[in-house]
Design a protein around this motif. Structure first.
Motif, PDB file in Angstrom:
ATOM      1  N   PRO A   1       0.800  -1.229   0.000  1.00 37.50           N
ATOM      2  CA  PRO A   1       0.000   0.000   0.000  1.00 37.50           C
ATOM      3  C   PRO A   1       0.830   1.274   0.000  1.00 37.50           C
ATOM      4  O   PRO A   1       0.448   2.250  -0.660  1.00 37.50           O
ATOM      5  N   ASP A   2       1.961   1.291   0.724  1.00 39.31           N
ATOM      6  CA  ASP A   2       2.742   2.529   0.762  1.00 39.31           C
ATOM      7  C   ASP A   2       3.403   2.812  -0.580  1.00 39.31           C
ATOM      8  O   ASP A   2       3.525   3.970  -0.990  1.00 39.31           O
ATOM      9  N   LEU A   3       3.815   1.776  -1.310  1.00 39.95           N
ATOM     10  CA  LEU A   3       4.339   1.995  -2.655  1.00 39.95           C
ATOM     11  C   LEU A   3       3.238   2.442  -3.605  1.00 39.95           C
ATOM     12  O   LEU A   3       3.437   3.333  -4.435  1.00 39.95           O
TER      13      LEU A   3
ATOM     14  N   TRP B   1       3.739   3.906  -7.349  1.00 38.72           N
ATOM     15  CA  TRP B   1       4.499   2.810  -7.934  1.00 38.72           C
ATOM     16  C   TRP B   1       3.621   1.575  -8.127  1.00 38.72           C
ATOM     17  O   TRP B   1       2.688   1.332  -7.364  1.00 38.72           O
ATOM     18  N   THR B   2       3.962   0.781  -9.132  1.00 38.11           N
ATOM     19  CA  THR B   2       3.340  -0.519  -9.365  1.00 38.11           C
ATOM     20  C   THR B   2       4.446  -1.562  -9.431  1.00 38.11           C
ATOM     21  O   THR B   2       5.444  -1.381 -10.144  1.00 38.11           O
TER      22      THR B   2
ATOM     23  N   VAL C   1       4.858  14.964  -7.425  1.00 38.19           N
ATOM     24  CA  VAL C   1       4.270  13.700  -7.014  1.00 38.19           C
ATOM     25  C   VAL C   1       5.225  12.971  -6.088  1.00 38.19           C
ATOM     26  O   VAL C   1       6.388  12.787  -6.413  1.00 38.19           O
ATOM     27  N   ALA C   2       4.741  12.574  -4.917  1.00 39.21           N
ATOM     28  CA  ALA C   2       5.615  11.900  -3.970  1.00 39.21           C
ATOM     29  C   ALA C   2       6.129  10.600  -4.553  1.00 39.21           C
ATOM     30  O   ALA C   2       5.383   9.822  -5.126  1.00 39.21           O
ATOM     31  N   ALA C   3       7.429  10.361  -4.431  1.00 39.71           N
ATOM     32  CA  ALA C   3       8.020   9.141  -4.971  1.00 39.71           C
ATOM     33  C   ALA C   3       8.527   8.234  -3.867  1.00 39.71           C
ATOM     34  O   ALA C   3       8.228   7.063  -3.838  1.00 39.71           O
TER      35      ALA C   3
END
Length: 251
Positions: A27-29, A34-35, A73-75
């Protein structure tokens, strides 16, 4: 690296995110955009969001602040671990080619392998930037092969060209060299060879527009995707590596 021996698989390669299937994304990724992807026939490496790792682990990787792409966008940072495993995470990009910067480290990874030939080409980390447009002199054959790949990739739009930066390889490979799996649509640069010092963060910065012009000629097309991958199945090596501080912005 084991591959599916079909014409389409030349383009449905790990670096394009093809010959692949969707993995389970923590969930945090997922919240950071991210996928996770898995490569068929290969044990799946574990990808985790770096700030969630407690300090004082065996690898010595401590938490780092959340980061952001130039578009805000947060990475966040990403850690990958495994044994004789591989996989990737990817996220969408947009906008013009500018400068890409990041920091990365390898605590455990495969030994030096020649990345410019098929088979046995393991690497601790690869950062791949996908573009929405073709190389300047893309041939009909290349476009046709990409079409086969896209047909197999479903609703995931594959990049039409790529710049790939690796931590791995012998360091004796040409700079750059064509990926042996991407039919000339992907060019690889070894930034840190496999025998580079481990266990410490290394800052990197590349000019995507300049690398595009030097590699493919002409002006670079818009950005489409960024992926982080790892691969140690051929050498059956342990993996413990991380990337953080990813930024895309003016040079």
């Amino acid at each position: 690296m084991r591959r599916i021996a079909t014409i389409a698989a030349l383009l449905l390669s790990p670096l394009l995110g093809g010959a692949a299937e969707r993995g389970e994304t923590p969930p945090d990724l997922a919240a950071a955009g991210w996928t996770v992807g898995a490569w068929r026939g290969m044990p799946q490496a574990l990808f985790s969001f770096l700030p969630s790792i407690a300090s004082g682990t065996a690898s010595g990787i401590a938490p780092l602040p959340r980061t952001a792409f130039g578009n805000g966008v947060a990475a966040g940072g990403i850690r990958v671990r495994g044994q004789a495993a591989g996989g990737f995470v990817r996220r969408a990009l947009s906008g013009p080619a500018q400068c890409l910067s990041w920091r990365w480290r390898v605590d455990a990874g495969p030994p030096a392998t020649a990345l410019n030939r098929r088979g046995g080409d393991d690497r601790a980390l690869a950062i791949s930037v996908g573009f929405a447009g073709w190389p300047t002199h893309a041939s009909l054959w290349q476009r046709t092969q990409h079409g086969f790949a896209q047909a197999g990739a479903g609703d995931h739009t594959l990049p039409r060209s790529m710049l790939i930066y690796t931590w791995g390889g012998t360091g004796q490979e040409p700079r750059p060299f064509p990926s042996p799996y991407l039919a000339g649509l992907g060019q690889v640069r070894v930034i840190q060879p496999a025998d580079a010092p481990r266990g410490r963060w290394v800052e990197q910065r590349v000019d995507l527009a300049a690398d595009w012009r030097a590699t493919f000629g002409g002006d670079p097309p818009p950005l489409l995707e960024l992926s982080i991958s790892a691969d140690s199945d051929d050498t059956r090596s342990p993996l413990d590596a991380a990337v953080d501080g990813i930024r895309i912005g003016p040079c």
